[in-house]
Motif scaffolding. Structure first.
Motif, PDB file in Angstrom:
ATOM      1  N   PHE A  46       0.857  -1.193   0.000  1.00  0.00           N
ATOM      2  CA  PHE A  46       0.000   0.000   0.000  1.00  0.00           C
ATOM      3  C   PHE A  46       0.890   1.239   0.000  1.00  0.00           C
ATOM      4  O   PHE A  46       1.166   1.831   1.034  1.00  0.00           O
ATOM      5  N   ALA A  50       0.267   4.001  -1.875  1.00  0.00           N
ATOM      6  CA  ALA A  50      -0.426   5.227  -2.277  1.00  0.00           C
ATOM      7  C   ALA A  50      -0.425   6.253  -1.155  1.00  0.00           C
ATOM      8  O   ALA A  50      -0.486   5.905   0.024  1.00  0.00           O
ATOM      9  N   PRO A 101     -11.895   6.801   3.780  1.00  0.00           N
ATOM     10  CA  PRO A 101     -11.626   5.469   4.345  1.00  0.00           C
ATOM     11  C   PRO A 101     -10.129   5.204   4.334  1.00  0.00           C
ATOM     12  O   PRO A 101      -9.414   5.676   3.442  1.00  0.00           O
ATOM     13  N   ILE A 113      -7.633   2.735   3.398  1.00  0.00           N
ATOM     14  CA  ILE A 113      -7.676   1.559   2.507  1.00  0.00           C
ATOM     15  C   ILE A 113      -6.860   0.420   3.112  1.00  0.00           C
ATOM     16  O   ILE A 113      -7.320  -0.720   3.208  1.00  0.00           O
ATOM     17  N   LEU A 114      -5.653   0.739   3.533  1.00  0.00           N
ATOM     18  CA  LEU A 114      -4.775  -0.278   4.121  1.00  0.00           C
ATOM     19  C   LEU A 114      -5.414  -0.900   5.361  1.00  0.00           C
ATOM     20  O   LEU A 114      -5.544  -2.132   5.471  1.00  0.00           O
ATOM     21  N   PHE A 154       3.157   1.988   4.414  1.00  0.00           N
ATOM     22  CA  PHE A 154       4.188   3.027   4.464  1.00  0.00           C
ATOM     23  C   PHE A 154       3.839   4.036   5.541  1.00  0.00           C
ATOM     24  O   PHE A 154       2.664   4.221   5.877  1.00  0.00           O
ATOM     25  N   LYS A 205       1.834   2.428  13.528  1.00  0.00           N
ATOM     26  CA  LYS A 205       1.031   2.059  12.339  1.00  0.00           C
ATOM     27  C   LYS A 205       1.025   0.561  12.078  1.00  0.00           C
ATOM     28  O   LYS A 205       0.051   0.014  11.559  1.00  0.00           O
ATOM     29  N   LYS A 250      -2.686  -0.636  11.659  1.00  0.00           N
ATOM     30  CA  LYS A 250      -3.054  -0.931  10.260  1.00  0.00           C
ATOM     31  C   LYS A 250      -2.966  -2.425   9.941  1.00  0.00           C
ATOM     32  O   LYS A 250      -3.126  -2.816   8.795  1.00  0.00           O
TER      33      LYS A 250
HETATM   34  O1  C5P Z   1      -2.045   7.027   8.249  1.00  0.00           O
HETATM   35  P1  C5P Z   1      -1.068   7.262   7.158  1.00  0.00           P
HETATM   36  O2  C5P Z   1      -1.634   8.012   5.996  1.00  0.00           O
HETATM   37  O3  C5P Z   1       0.243   7.816   7.592  1.00  0.00           O
HETATM   38  O4  C5P Z   1      -0.720   5.766   6.658  1.00  0.00           O
HETATM   39  C1  C5P Z   1       0.115   5.492   5.584  1.00  0.00           C
HETATM   40  C2  C5P Z   1      -0.157   4.127   5.053  1.00  0.00           C
HETATM   41  O5  C5P Z   1      -1.552   3.850   5.036  1.00  0.00           O
HETATM   42  C3  C5P Z   1       0.300   3.991   3.614  1.00  0.00           C
HETATM   43  O6  C5P Z   1       0.671   2.657   3.401  1.00  0.00           O
HETATM   44  C4  C5P Z   1      -0.952   4.385   2.834  1.00  0.00           C
HETATM   45  O7  C5P Z   1      -0.960   3.813   1.528  1.00  0.00           O
HETATM   46  C5  C5P Z   1      -2.052   3.804   3.697  1.00  0.00           C
HETATM   47  N1  C5P Z   1      -3.298   4.587   3.677  1.00  0.00           N
HETATM   48  C6  C5P Z   1      -4.417   4.062   3.078  1.00  0.00           C
HETATM   49  N2  C5P Z   1      -5.589   4.783   3.092  1.00  0.00           N
HETATM   50  C7  C5P Z   1      -5.667   5.973   3.692  1.00  0.00           C
HETATM   51  C8  C5P Z   1      -4.532   6.521   4.312  1.00  0.00           C
HETATM   52  C9  C5P Z   1      -3.360   5.798   4.285  1.00  0.00           C
HETATM   53  O8  C5P Z   1      -4.342   2.975   2.507  1.00  0.00           O
HETATM   54  N3  C5P Z   1      -6.797   6.638   3.687  1.00  0.00           N
END
Ligand code: C5P
Length: 412
Positions: free
Chosen positions: A285, A287, A320, A322-323, A339, A353, A357
């Motif tokens: 993930f 993005a 939302p 996503i991760l 990330f 995280k 996550k």
């Molecule tokens: O919470 P933060 O944005 O720092 O987290 C970063 C990680 O979570 C990355 O791997 C990012 O792709 C993923 N992410 C996600 N959806 C979001 C926010 C972050 O998948 N809305």
């Protein structure tokens, strides 16, 4: 940079992505099979360029290869007026040079260093691995002259993918059939030093920013270039994976051999990623998802000074995660990499995280002041339940392989 954790030696043996293979086609009925070889190489994540002898063009037109490769197809030594030493530039561009099918005539020429057309001149000029897949009539193949020439090439370190037995176009049965395209491609990938450790695995990557519309003209986004996610996709394809890249809007070309699903908003990215995630062995993930979006998207451009727009206030709602959403439902054996791009306390934030996550690995890095976003290299921490360590500054291509190496260890 913030203070670093434990330093650990990292393997720098990963396969470098974005390999270019020059495919030489000579005048033989098996030239049509080169189309399949080109497709298989592309599927393996390789960029392909084609050079043909004049005789080869009697069997398959350059247009066919141009359409397959989206690259110009080289035939004559002096065809490209902008590049008077085309054979040298082609040779330099190639990480490997495959000649398939290779006729007895061309084998004889390159065995003896003859260079009287673009293909043979390029073969002489290249310092990259040369792979030769012969195809011809059985008597020509068994002829002492051909055997001697093939022996000479072999001694010089040229990789020979010997022809197989079978029915030949001339009606004879015997040795001389071009080897199977898949076997030829395996030989090329071996010569490139590419590990195929993700063969049969599904890898999904999210990459790039999302954009969250305010009205038809304006949107909220961030500085993500998508380079890391695209590098992971490219590396995974080269290592044999079936790759889905869910990409926000970026200006990068689609990597070879990768299924790209283009999205714009976080909610679109979640929908696309959800579709692929169940079949995924490794989810990366990468993005930079916009954390929030405007609560309402205006259907018309908001105009300052009018009743429909208070441009000083845009009400936001959370997007939302996503991760976190997908990883919360991950099944046994699925590996999830996230990330943490932080301006402060990278390691502490990455460790937090990891748990919130449900990730197996968090790649932490500092952002801001010209770091990470849009650059070609990065210096990161790998944070997992077992250990935290930093990696030296390296290209995003190299980092992609390091991430996949670590993910493969989690796969077990
Ligand atoms: O919470 P933060 O944005 O720092 O987290 C970063 C990680 O979570 C990355 O791997 C990012 O792709 C993923 N992410 C996600 N959806 C979001 C926010 C972050 O998948 N809305």
């Amino acid at each position: 940079m913030a203070e670093k954790g434990r330093t650990q030696a990292v393997s720098m043996t990963g396969s470098a992505p974005c390999k270019t293979v020059l495919v030489g086609v000579t005048g033989c009925i098996a030239a049509y099979k080169t189309c399949e070889i080109v497709r298989l190489l592309q599927k393996a994540g390789v960029r392909v360029k084609v050079v043909m002898t004049e005789h080869a063009t009697e069997f398959v037109g350059p247009t066919t290869f141009r359409a397959l490769t989206h690259e110009t197809v080289a035939v004559g030594l002096f065809d490209d007026p902008s590049d008077p030493i085309h054979h040298v530039s082609l040779a330099q561009e190639a990480d490997a040079f495959l000649i398939a099918p290779c006729t007895a005539n061309v084998i004889a020429k390159i065995a003896n260093g003859l260079a009287d057309d673009l293909l043979t001149t390029t073969a002489l000029a290249t310092t990259s691995p040369l792979i030769v897949a012969p195809a011809m009539n059985v008597n020509m193949y068994e002829n002492g002259a051909t055997r001697y020439n093939i022996g000479k090439l072999h001694i010089r370190g040229v990789r020979i993918v010997e022809a197989g037995d079978g029915y030949l176009a001339c009606g004879d049965v015997g040795r001389g059939r071009l080897a199977e395209p898949a076997d030829i491609v395996s030989a090329v990938l071996e010569e490139l030093g590419v590990r195929r450790d993700l063969s049969g695995r599904h890898v999904m990557i999210t990459a790039g920013p999302t954009i969250e519309p305010i009205d038809p003209v304006r949107y909220i986004t961030n500085h993500s270039s998508g380079k890391t996610g695209y590098a992971v996709a490219r590396a995974a394809a080269l290592r044999g994976a079936d790759v889905t890249l869910v990409s926000g809007p970026v200006s990068l070309p689609a990597p070879e051999g990768v299924r790209v699903v283009r999205v714009r908003t976080a909610r679109e990215m979640l929908a696309a990623a959800s579709e692929s995630f169940a079949a995924t062995d490794i989810g990366v993930f990468a993005a930079a998802v916009a954390d929030m979006r405007p609560k309402e998207t205006a259907s018309r451009k908001l105009k300052k000074g009018t009743a429909d727009a208070d441009l000083g206030t845009i009400e936001l709602v959370e997007n939302p995660d996503i991760l976190a959403t997908l990883a919360a439902g991950k099944r046994d054996g699925q590996v999830v990499v996230g990330f943490a791009a932080e301006t402060d306390d990278v390691v502490a934030n990455a460790q937090k995280k990891l748990a919130t996550k449900h990730a197996d690995l968090i790649v932490g890095n500092e952002v801001g002041e010209g770091r990470a976003f849009g650059t070609d290299d990065n210096e990161v921490w790998f944070v997992s339940a077992e250990e935290t360590y930093d990696l030296p500054l390296m290209s995003k291509d190299r980092l992609a392989d390091e991430i996949l190496d670590r993910a493969v260890q989690f796969l077990g």
